[in-house]
Design a protein around this motif. Structure first.
Motif, PDB file in Angstrom:
ATOM      1  N   ARG A   1       2.318   1.731  -3.542  1.00 31.46           N
ATOM      2  CA  ARG A   1       1.221   2.128  -4.433  1.00 31.46           C
ATOM      3  C   ARG A   1       0.829   3.577  -4.184  1.00 31.46           C
ATOM      4  O   ARG A   1       0.660   4.354  -5.124  1.00 31.46           O
ATOM      5  CB  ARG A   1      -0.011   1.239  -4.186  1.00 31.46           C
ATOM      6  CG  ARG A   1       0.146  -0.149  -4.745  1.00 31.46           C
ATOM      7  CD  ARG A   1      -1.130  -0.929  -4.558  1.00 31.46           C
ATOM      8  NE  ARG A   1      -1.399  -1.761  -5.731  1.00 31.46           N
ATOM      9  CZ  ARG A   1      -2.593  -2.229  -6.061  1.00 31.46           C
ATOM     10  NH1 ARG A   1      -3.650  -1.932  -5.319  1.00 31.46           N
ATOM     11  NH2 ARG A   1      -2.751  -2.971  -7.115  1.00 31.46           N
ATOM     12  N   ALA A   2       0.680   3.933  -2.918  1.00 29.34           N
ATOM     13  CA  ALA A   2       0.316   5.313  -2.585  1.00 29.34           C
ATOM     14  C   ALA A   2       1.362   6.270  -3.151  1.00 29.34           C
ATOM     15  O   ALA A   2       1.015   7.275  -3.774  1.00 29.34           O
ATOM     16  CB  ALA A   2       0.198   5.481  -1.073  1.00 29.34           C
ATOM     17  N   ALA A   3       2.638   5.932  -2.958  1.00 31.26           N
ATOM     18  CA  ALA A   3       3.704   6.812  -3.443  1.00 31.26           C
ATOM     19  C   ALA A   3       3.600   7.008  -4.951  1.00 31.26           C
ATOM     20  O   ALA A   3       3.709   8.136  -5.443  1.00 31.26           O
ATOM     21  CB  ALA A   3       5.067   6.245  -3.075  1.00 31.26           C
TER      22      ALA A   3
ATOM     23  N   ILE B   1       0.826  -1.205   0.000  1.00 30.71           N
ATOM     24  CA  ILE B   1       0.000   0.000   0.000  1.00 30.71           C
ATOM     25  C   ILE B   1       0.865   1.261   0.000  1.00 30.71           C
ATOM     26  O   ILE B   1       0.521   2.258  -0.621  1.00 30.71           O
ATOM     27  CB  ILE B   1      -0.988  -0.015   1.188  1.00 30.71           C
ATOM     28  CG1 ILE B   1      -2.013   1.100   1.031  1.00 30.71           C
ATOM     29  CG2 ILE B   1      -0.266   0.081   2.513  1.00 30.71           C
ATOM     30  CD1 ILE B   1      -3.226   0.953   1.885  1.00 30.71           C
ATOM     31  N   TYR B   2       2.034   1.201   0.649  1.00 29.70           N
ATOM     32  CA  TYR B   2       2.905   2.384   0.701  1.00 29.70           C
ATOM     33  C   TYR B   2       3.499   2.688  -0.669  1.00 29.70           C
ATOM     34  O   TYR B   2       3.562   3.844  -1.080  1.00 29.70           O
ATOM     35  CB  TYR B   2       4.031   2.184   1.715  1.00 29.70           C
ATOM     36  CG  TYR B   2       3.550   2.095   3.142  1.00 29.70           C
ATOM     37  CD1 TYR B   2       2.592   2.979   3.624  1.00 29.70           C
ATOM     38  CD2 TYR B   2       4.052   1.138   4.009  1.00 29.70           C
ATOM     39  CE1 TYR B   2       2.144   2.897   4.927  1.00 29.70           C
ATOM     40  CE2 TYR B   2       3.616   1.051   5.325  1.00 29.70           C
ATOM     41  CZ  TYR B   2       2.657   1.933   5.781  1.00 29.70           C
ATOM     42  OH  TYR B   2       2.216   1.856   7.060  1.00 29.70           O
TER      43      TYR B   2
ATOM     44  N   ALA C   1      11.195   2.371   5.175  1.00 29.42           N
ATOM     45  CA  ALA C   1      10.282   1.321   5.649  1.00 29.42           C
ATOM     46  C   ALA C   1      11.038   0.078   6.108  1.00 29.42           C
ATOM     47  O   ALA C   1      10.551  -0.651   6.963  1.00 29.42           O
ATOM     48  CB  ALA C   1       9.275   0.962   4.553  1.00 29.42           C
TER      49      ALA C   1
ATOM     50  N   ARG D   1      12.469   7.153  -0.868  1.00 31.12           N
ATOM     51  CA  ARG D   1      11.690   7.823   0.162  1.00 31.12           C
ATOM     52  C   ARG D   1      10.708   6.909   0.885  1.00 31.12           C
ATOM     53  O   ARG D   1      10.179   7.262   1.935  1.00 31.12           O
ATOM     54  CB  ARG D   1      10.909   8.991  -0.449  1.00 31.12           C
ATOM     55  CG  ARG D   1      11.805  10.104  -0.883  1.00 31.12           C
ATOM     56  CD  ARG D   1      11.008  11.155  -1.619  1.00 31.12           C
ATOM     57  NE  ARG D   1      11.873  12.169  -2.168  1.00 31.12           N
ATOM     58  CZ  ARG D   1      12.319  13.219  -1.475  1.00 31.12           C
ATOM     59  NH1 ARG D   1      11.945  13.376  -0.235  1.00 31.12           N
ATOM     60  NH2 ARG D   1      13.112  14.092  -2.034  1.00 31.12           N
ATOM     61  N   VAL D   2      10.400   5.764   0.280  1.00 32.27           N
ATOM     62  CA  VAL D   2       9.416   4.879   0.894  1.00 32.27           C
ATOM     63  C   VAL D   2      10.053   3.554   1.307  1.00 32.27           C
ATOM     64  O   VAL D   2      10.038   3.186   2.479  1.00 32.27           O
ATOM     65  CB  VAL D   2       8.223   4.643  -0.056  1.00 32.27           C
ATOM     66  CG1 VAL D   2       7.273   3.609   0.518  1.00 32.27           C
ATOM     67  CG2 VAL D   2       7.512   5.955  -0.323  1.00 32.27           C
TER      68      VAL D   2
ATOM     69  N   GLN E   1      12.263   7.475  -6.731  1.00 29.69           N
ATOM     70  CA  GLN E   1      11.848   8.229  -5.548  1.00 29.69           C
ATOM     71  C   GLN E   1      11.127   7.339  -4.555  1.00 29.69           C
ATOM     72  O   GLN E   1      11.303   7.462  -3.347  1.00 29.69           O
ATOM     73  CB  GLN E   1      10.936   9.385  -5.962  1.00 29.69           C
ATOM     74  CG  GLN E   1      11.682  10.510  -6.651  1.00 29.69           C
ATOM     75  CD  GLN E   1      10.727  11.518  -7.250  1.00 29.69           C
ATOM     76  OE1 GLN E   1       9.677  11.161  -7.778  1.00 29.69           O
ATOM     77  NE2 GLN E   1      11.085  12.787  -7.181  1.00 29.69           N
TER      78      GLN E   1
ATOM     79  N   ARG F   1      12.340   6.395  15.599  1.00 34.13           N
ATOM     80  CA  ARG F   1      11.468   6.949  16.648  1.00 34.13           C
ATOM     81  C   ARG F   1      10.052   7.139  16.140  1.00 34.13           C
ATOM     82  O   ARG F   1       9.117   7.300  16.904  1.00 34.13           O
ATOM     83  CB  ARG F   1      12.027   8.267  17.175  1.00 34.13           C
ATOM     84  CG  ARG F   1      12.104   9.393  16.150  1.00 34.13           C
ATOM     85  CD  ARG F   1      13.055  10.485  16.631  1.00 34.13           C
ATOM     86  NE  ARG F   1      13.168  11.570  15.682  1.00 34.13           N
ATOM     87  CZ  ARG F   1      13.864  11.506  14.558  1.00 34.13           C
ATOM     88  NH1 ARG F   1      14.488  10.386  14.245  1.00 34.13           N
ATOM     89  NH2 ARG F   1      13.937  12.527  13.744  1.00 34.13           N
ATOM     90  N   TRP F   2       9.870   7.107  14.815  1.00 36.88           N
ATOM     91  CA  TRP F   2       8.525   7.219  14.245  1.00 36.88           C
ATOM     92  C   TRP F   2       7.731   5.947  14.423  1.00 36.88           C
ATOM     93  O   TRP F   2       6.520   5.932  14.282  1.00 36.88           O
ATOM     94  CB  TRP F   2       8.633   7.517  12.747  1.00 36.88           C
ATOM     95  CG  TRP F   2       9.529   6.576  11.996  1.00 36.88           C
ATOM     96  CD1 TRP F   2      10.868   6.723  11.768  1.00 36.88           C
ATOM     97  CD2 TRP F   2       9.174   5.336  11.380  1.00 36.88           C
ATOM     98  NE1 TRP F   2      11.356   5.651  11.062  1.00 36.88           N
ATOM     99  CE2 TRP F   2      10.345   4.797  10.804  1.00 36.88           C
ATOM    100  CE3 TRP F   2       7.975   4.631  11.258  1.00 36.88           C
ATOM    101  CZ2 TRP F   2      10.354   3.576  10.124  1.00 36.88           C
ATOM    102  CZ3 TRP F   2       7.990   3.417  10.577  1.00 36.88           C
ATOM    103  CH2 TRP F   2       9.170   2.910  10.028  1.00 36.88           C
ATOM    104  N   SER F   3       8.445   4.841  14.704  1.00 32.22           N
ATOM    105  CA  SER F   3       7.799   3.534  14.662  1.00 32.22           C
ATOM    106  C   SER F   3       7.161   3.177  15.999  1.00 32.22           C
ATOM    107  O   SER F   3       7.570   3.658  17.049  1.00 32.22           O
ATOM    108  CB  SER F   3       8.831   2.496  14.247  1.00 32.22           C
ATOM    109  OG  SER F   3       8.649   1.301  14.939  1.00 32.22           O
ATOM    110  N   GLU F   4       6.194   2.297  15.957  1.00 29.17           N
ATOM    111  CA  GLU F   4       5.487   1.875  17.167  1.00 29.17           C
ATOM    112  C   GLU F   4       6.434   1.202  18.146  1.00 29.17           C
ATOM    113  O   GLU F   4       6.274   1.286  19.339  1.00 29.17           O
ATOM    114  CB  GLU F   4       4.376   0.861  16.820  1.00 29.17           C
ATOM    115  CG  GLU F   4       3.452   1.289  15.714  1.00 29.17           C
ATOM    116  CD  GLU F   4       2.242   2.046  16.223  1.00 29.17           C
ATOM    117  OE1 GLU F   4       2.096   2.172  17.432  1.00 29.17           O
ATOM    118  OE2 GLU F   4       1.465   2.539  15.387  1.00 29.17           O
TER     119      GLU F   4
ATOM    120  N   THR G   1       9.256   1.846  19.249  1.00 24.38           N
ATOM    121  CA  THR G   1      10.033   2.633  20.198  1.00 24.38           C
ATOM    122  C   THR G   1       9.218   2.999  21.431  1.00 24.38           C
ATOM    123  O   THR G   1       9.757   3.466  22.402  1.00 24.38           O
ATOM    124  CB  THR G   1      10.530   3.939  19.566  1.00 24.38           C
ATOM    125  OG1 THR G   1       9.401   4.683  19.152  1.00 24.38           O
ATOM    126  CG2 THR G   1      11.440   3.672  18.390  1.00 24.38           C
ATOM    127  N   LEU G   2       7.913   2.791  21.379  1.00 26.07           N
ATOM    128  CA  LEU G   2       7.074   3.222  22.499  1.00 26.07           C
ATOM    129  C   LEU G   2       7.352   2.453  23.766  1.00 26.07           C
ATOM    130  O   LEU G   2       7.494   1.293  23.771  1.00 26.07           O
ATOM    131  CB  LEU G   2       5.592   3.072  22.138  1.00 26.07           C
ATOM    132  CG  LEU G   2       5.042   4.204  21.292  1.00 26.07           C
ATOM    133  CD1 LEU G   2       3.586   3.940  20.975  1.00 26.07           C
ATOM    134  CD2 LEU G   2       5.173   5.535  22.017  1.00 26.07           C
TER     135      LEU G   2
END
Lengths: 280, 268
Positions: free
Chosen positions: A179-181, A176-177, A199, A194-195, A190, A274-277, A279-280
């Motif tokens: 495809r969206a890009a 999906i990422y 990822a 960038r994706v 790109q 740090r954007w990823s789940e 790291t919580l």
């Protein structure tokens, strides 16, 4: 070698934090209450047993040196040992860095281009199951006891882990990422940069830590096979000179060094992802 | 203004934006051939909001993917803005049902993604990001990571990201399908508001009849096996409608009419 209880606590699913500051202090408290203190108990028992065993007369000094003997050895050898540590760390860092660069690089190339994949895949698959240590005789033949052989040994071990993990990680990027890009106007190039690239980072952390630990093993092997410095070399020399305290010192240094390296890798990657789940 | 319309309702000066002519699509699945679409033709005017509605398996998503250029039809042709579709393009942004907001980018980087990859200057990207973040009311979350937002907020980021392209056509594939009813209805109003401020040609796929009727100028009813267009309804309800319109007589009446048609279709 050193267990990481803090990490285990994080993974066993505390409730999702809503406020960073509040959770940080609550997390520390509950970590302690959940049994963090047992880590101290275990360390005390471990060193206590070592101390007790070597002072009871049950085990001969030359088979198991006492803790004080190891500390003494460290003090006596401090000037040489620092040089050994630097030599070993330099080999590990150089081999690991180059191995990761080449491994991830080739993995990305193989994911980007089908042709590159079909070209390199048989070679990678042929190299992968071979324990790199089996190559040592050849490295000795080609490079003697020079640095190139040691570097190549570490590089190859790290490389094979990273190349396979990278190809696998790219395969697992949710479609999906990408495809969206592409519907947002990104070119293939790109999309890759960038994706796909960001990822795959979280799924490369595990392999990277394995590779970091492996590079120490390989450096010891390389230094055993022939060297003029390094912690592994010092251990081999101590074996010849019958100095078990120095052998034990070398082992302790390896444990410490790989703990430091793992911590650096973990802290860095945690920051990068740090954007990823996770790291919580 | 309700009822089945075969011909193009000729309105104002707006031209044809999306033209789907005799599109058929066959897949080879495990258990033989599947006729996903059979001879589907549809014309969408510029800045029209068209909902593709039907039960699962009716080929509505396949049709949308074909317009997006993510799949190629077996036969027939699709034109967008006069050009034949042969692949994905920046003139047709897609908002998917699943969360497609890039988790490794901040909210602002997500909204500015299309402008960035299309090489716009920094100041221009900044302006676009500000504008669309403002439109969806997420300015104060611009530096947040997507994981820090709720599902509904992430969907708003996704919508803003789609609108922030230069796309003349927006393709929305059940974008609110995974949300709870409150969030869903709120976002339906938001989408209408956004679309009125920034008109685009929208193809909106949904299996939710109320959603289709509430949002669309026209509702295209599709039926499965093989996927084809059963009927096209003019909805075209008052511009300033909000949720309360869902109990309006006109709304209820048309819903009943379509519902009956769907039930008949199911029996035949």
């Amino acid at each position: 070698m050193t267990p990481q209880p803090s990490e285990m606590v994080e993974k066993t699913g505390l409730p999702a934090p809503t406020d960073d500051i509040v959770i940080a202090s609550a997390g520390e408290k509950s970590e302690w209450r959940q049994g963090r203190y047992l880590s101290i108990v275990s360390l005390v028992l471990y060193f206590g047993a070592w101390f007790g065993l070597t002072h009871s007369g049950l085990v001969a000094d030359f088979k198991l040196p006492s803790p004080e003997a190891v500390v003494e050895a460290a003090i006596t050898l401090r000037s040489v040992i620092v040089g050994d540590i630097l030599a070993t760390v330099a080999r590990v860092v150089a081999g690991l860095t180059l191995g990761v660069l080449f491994g991830v690089g080739l993995g990305l190339l193989m994911s980007y281009s089908k042709r590159a994949f079909y070209f390199f895949d048989p070679i990678v698959e042929m190299m992968r199951p071979v324990p790199v240590i089996a190559m040592i005789p050849f490295f000795l033949l080609w490079f003697g006891i020079n640095e190139q052989g040691k570097l190549l040994l570490v590089l190859m071990g790290v490389f094979t882990i990273m190349v396979v993990s990278t190809v696998e990680a790219v395969r697992n990027v949710p479609r999906i990422y990408t495809r969206a890009a592409s519907t947002l106007g990104a070119s293939r190039n790109q999309t890759f940069r960038r994706v796909v690239l960001p990822a795959i980072v979280p799924s490369l952390i595990g392999p990277l830590r394995v590779a970091a630990a492996l590079s120490f093993t390989l450096v010891v092997a390389a230094e055993f096979m022939g060297a003029q410095s390094g912690v592994g070399y010092r251990i081999m020399e101590a074996r010849r000179l019958f100095n078990p305290d120095v052998i034990m010192l070398g082992i302790a240094i390896f444990g410490f060094l790989s703990f430091v390296l793992d911590t650096v890798v973990r802290k860095t990657t945690t920051y990068i992802t740090r954007w990823s789940e996770r790291t919580l | 203004m309700t009822g089945i319309s075969e011909a193009q309702p000729g309105t104002s000066s707006t031209g044809t934006q999306v033209s789907i002519s005799s599109v058929s699509m066959r897949f080879t699945a495990e258990h033989g051939e599947v006729q996903a679409l059979e001879d589907v033709s549809l014309t969408v005017r510029e800045n029209e909001f068209v909902c593709l509605m039907g039960p699962s398996g009716c080929g509505k998503t396949t049709l949308m993917n074909a317009v997006a250029g993510l799949v190629q039809p077996t036969s027939g042709r699709i034109e967008v803005g006069g050009a034949v579709v042969s692949g994905t393009g920046a003139d047709r942004a897609v908002v998917f049902q699943d969360d497609a907001v890039f988790p490794w980018m901040t909210v602002e980087a997500n909204v500015g993604f299309s402008a960035t990859v299309r090489g716009k200057p920094k100041a221009e990207i900044e302006r676009i990001v500000n504008h669309y973040l403002g439109l969806v009311g997420l300015e104060q979350f611009r530096r947040a990571w997507p994981r820090q937002l709720s599902g509904g907020m992430r969907k708003r980021v996704d919508l803003a990201r789609g609108f922030a392209t230069d796309s003349s056509v927006l393709l929305l594939d059940e974008p609110f399908g995974a949300l709870d009813i409150m969030t869903k209805e709120y976002l339906q109003e938001e989408l209408l508001r956004l679309w009125r401020k920034e008109p685009r040609t929208i193809l909106f796929v949904t299996h939710d009849l109320e959603e289709a009727l509430f949002l669309g100028d026209r509702v295209v009813l599709m039926t499965p096996r093989p996927g084809r267009i059963e009927a096209i309804y003019e909805a075209g309800f008052p511009e300033d409608r909000d949720m309360s319109f869902k109990v309006d007589d006109r709304f209820v009446e048309l819903r009943r009419e379509i519902r009956e048609r769907m039930t008949e279709g199911g029996k035949s």
